[in-house]
Design an enzyme around this catalytic site. Structure first.
Site, PDB file in Angstrom:
ATOM      1  CG  HIS A  57       8.852  -4.747  10.433  1.00  0.00           C
ATOM      2  ND1 HIS A  57       8.341  -5.020  11.683  1.00  0.00           N
ATOM      3  CD2 HIS A  57       7.903  -4.024   9.784  1.00  0.00           C
ATOM      4  CE1 HIS A  57       7.130  -4.490  11.780  1.00  0.00           C
ATOM      5  NE2 HIS A  57       6.838  -3.885  10.644  1.00  0.00           N
ATOM      6  NE  ARG A 107       5.511  -1.477   4.852  1.00  0.00           N
ATOM      7  CZ  ARG A 107       4.906  -0.941   5.903  1.00  0.00           C
ATOM      8  NH1 ARG A 107       4.634   0.341   5.925  1.00  0.00           N
ATOM      9  NH2 ARG A 107       4.552  -1.684   6.945  1.00  0.00           N
ATOM     10  CG  ASP A 124      -0.333   0.206   2.535  1.00  0.00           C
ATOM     11  OD1 ASP A 124       0.900   0.370   2.611  1.00  0.00           O
ATOM     12  OD2 ASP A 124      -1.071   0.224   3.547  1.00  0.00           O
ATOM     13  CG  HIS A 125      -0.989   4.689   1.603  1.00  0.00           C
ATOM     14  ND1 HIS A 125      -1.941   3.712   1.817  1.00  0.00           N
ATOM     15  CD2 HIS A 125      -0.927   5.400   2.748  1.00  0.00           C
ATOM     16  CE1 HIS A 125      -2.430   3.841   3.041  1.00  0.00           C
ATOM     17  NE2 HIS A 125      -1.834   4.854   3.625  1.00  0.00           N
ATOM     18  CE  LYS A 156       6.667   0.673  10.279  1.00  0.00           C
ATOM     19  NZ  LYS A 156       6.258   0.274   8.911  1.00  0.00           N
ATOM     20  CG  HIS A 161      -1.397   0.646   7.016  1.00  0.00           C
ATOM     21  ND1 HIS A 161      -0.373   0.204   6.213  1.00  0.00           N
ATOM     22  CD2 HIS A 161      -0.939   0.515   8.297  1.00  0.00           C
ATOM     23  CE1 HIS A 161       0.651  -0.175   6.944  1.00  0.00           C
ATOM     24  NE2 HIS A 161       0.329   0.004   8.212  1.00  0.00           N
ATOM     25  CE  LYS A 208       5.381  -6.626   8.485  1.00  0.00           C
ATOM     26  NZ  LYS A 208       4.689  -5.568   7.778  1.00  0.00           N
TER      27      LYS A 208
END
Length: 423
Positions: free
Chosen positions: A173, A74, A71-72, A297, A107, A183
Site C-alpha cells: 500500500h 478491492r 468493498d468494490h 496507486k 469510498h 485497515k
C-alpha cells in the site's frame, strides 16, 4: 517486443524495439490456482490460526458476530472466503446472529449488483449485509483518541458485536505500508473525521509513510490502535496472484497474522530499484483501475523507478471518472502540482479535506515526472483537468513520451505498479 499491460478487463498493447526495453519489474510469478486449491489454502489458514484459537472456538457463547469485508475497490474473493468464514463461526455457535459490514472507508457505497457479484446471489440474499457510511454521524460511536490525537469514531455495530472478525487481502500500500489487517477498521468502518485525521498531510509527508513500511509509519500506528480499540478478535487475509486467485492465506491474531501475511507479500513483491526515463505501468486492471483516484496507486508505485523529469505512462480505464469530488476539486481550484501541494501542506491535521491524501500523492509524483494516462473509457477533458497528459492507446502514449524524454529513451515495464515494493 509486444508489450502487454493490464487494462480494465483485458490489456493495452504496443510494439517496442527490444533494445529500448530495460527490463520488467513484476512480482514473483506464483502460478494459477484452481478453485479447490484456493479453498484449501483458506481452510488451512482457518484451521491453523496464528497466535489465536480457531474461530469456531472464539465464537462459542458469542451471540452477535460482526464480520468486516472489503468493498468494490478491492478484488477480494469473498465468494470463496466468506462461506468458509461463516461456516467456521457457526460451527462454534449455530445460533449466533451474524452481520456482514462492507468496509467502504470514505469510498462510495457498494451497489447491490456489485455485492451480488462479490458474494454470489445466494449469500447476498441469505445474509444480513450492511454498507458502512462514514458520513452518517448517527451511526457512529466514539472509541477514544488515536495516538496521533485524532478522535476515533467507528460504526456503532462494533458496540453491538461481542465478536468482531474481518476478512481482507494483503498487497503493498502506497502510504499505509500494506493493505489488510487493521485497515478493515481504519479506514474501513471509521467515521469521516477519523479517516481524514489519519490521512493528514503531515503523515503523508513522513518518509515512513511509504509502500512496504510499517515500522514508525504514523498512519499504520493509528490503524493498529483503532483495530485494538474496536476489539478486532480474528482476521482472515489472503494474498492474490495476477489472476486475482488466492495463493496464500493467513488467519488469527490481528497483528501477528497480518505481519506474517505482509512478509509473504514482501518476499514476492520486493524489486531491486532501478530508474528509467519512461516507466509503463497500470493498476493491474479491473477493479482497481476504475477511476483516476485509485489510479494514483500505480503512479506512486512507478515514482521510485522513474528518473527525475522522466515520464510515467499509466494504463487505467477510469471508466468511473475521477472517483472523488474532493480529489477532483483540489486540482480544479489549485492549478498545477506545486499549487496543489502548497494548499494541502498548509492544512492542520484537524482541517484535512476530503481525499486530499490522494491529491497529495499525485501532486508529489507529478512534481517528479510527467504522467500520461492511457484510457479509451474516460473523457480526455477530465484527464487533462488534473494536469495529466492523455492518450487513447499505448502506442500513442509511447510516442508522446518520446517527445518528452527522447526517441531513444529507455523504457521500464511495470505491469502492476500497485504490487511492487522497491528495495
Amino acid at each position: 517486443m509486444n508489450v502487454q499491460i493490464p487494462y480494465y478487463k483485458s490489456s493495452m498493447e504496443a510494439s517496442v524495439a527490444d533494445e529500448r526495453i530495460l527490463g520488467t519489474v513484476s512480482p514473483i510469478h506464483q502460478g494459477e490456482r484452481s478453485l479447490d486449491e484456493q479453498r484449501a489454502a483458506v481452510k488451512n489458514a482457518l484451521e491453523n490460526p496464528i497466535e489465536s484459537e480457531r474461530l469456531c472456538e472464539l465464537s462459542k457463547g458469542k451471540n452477535h458476530v460482526l464480520i468486516i469485508t472489503s468493498d468494490h475497490t478491492r478484488p477480494m474473493p469473498s465468494a470463496i472466503t466468506m462461506p468458509l468464514l461463516l461456516e467456521e463461526v457457526r460451527r462454534g455457535n449455530p445460533d449466533a446472529e451474524v452481520k456482514i459490514i462492507v468496509a467502504t472507508g470514505f469510498h462510495r457505497d457498494m451497489t447491490e449488483s456489485e455485492m451480488r457479484a462479490r458474494f454470489t446471489d445466494e449469500l447476498y440474499e441469505k445474509e444480513d449485509i450492511i454498507v458502512h457510511d462514514s458520513r452518517n454521524d448517527a451511526g457512529l460511536t466514539r472509541y477514544g483518541t488515536l495516538p496521533s490525537g485524532g478522535e476515533l469514531w467507528l460504526n456503532s455495530l462494533v458496540s453491538w458485536a461481542d465478536l468482531l472478525v474481518s476478512e481482507g487481502f494483503i498487497e503493498p500500500h502506497f502510504f499505509a505500508g500494506f493493505s489488510g489487517g487493521r485497515k478493515s477498521v481504519l479506514p474501513g468502518i471509521s467515521g469521516q473525521a477519523t479517516v481524514f485525521y489519519n490521512h493528514n498531510s503531515r503523515f503523508l509527508a513522513d518518509s515512513h509513510a511509504r509502500v512496504g513500511i510499517l515500522e514508525d509509519n504514523p498512519i499504520h500506528r493509528d490503524m493498529e490502535y483503532a483495530a485494538e480499540q474496536a476489539g478486532l478478535a480474528f482476521i482472515l487475509n489472503v494474498c492474490l496472484n495476477d489472476k486475482k486467485q488466492i495463493t496464500h492465506a493467513v488467519a488469527g491474531h490481528r497483528v501477528k497474522a497480518h505481519r506474517a501475511g505482509c512478509e509473504f507479500v514482501r518476499s514476492h513483491t520486493g524489486a531491486k530499484q532501478q530508474t528509467a526515463d519512461i516507466v509503463i505501468t497500470s493498476n493491474g486492471g479491473y477493479p482497481l483501475d476504475l477511476n483516476i483516484y485509485q489510479s494514483v496507486k500505480c503512479m506512486s508505485g512507478a515514482e521510485a523507478f522513474v528518473k527525475e523529469g522522466g515520464v510515467i505512462i499509466a494504463c487505467c480505464s477510469c471508466i468511473d471518472g475521477h472517483g472523488s469530488e474532493g480529489f477532483y476539486d483540489l486540482f480544479q481550484k489549485h492549478h498545477g502540482p506545486d499549487a496543489v501541494m502548497a494548499a494541502i501542506l498548509e492544512k492542520a491535521p484537524e482541517d484535512t479535506m476530503a481525499d486530499q491524501w490522494q491529491a497529495q500523492v499525485l501532486a508529489r509524483v507529478m512534481q517528479k515526472a510527467t504522467i500520461i494516462l492511457v484510457t479509451d473509457l474516460c473523457e480526455q477533458a477530465l484527464v487533462e483537468e488534473f494536469g495529466l497528459k492523455y492518450a487513447a492507446n499505448l502506442s500513442d502514449a509511447i510516442a508522446l513520451a518520446e517527445e518528452i524524454a527522447g526517441k531513444d529513451a529507455g523504457i521500464l515495464l511495470m505491469p502492476n505498479g500497485v504490487e511492487i515494493i522497491p528495495v
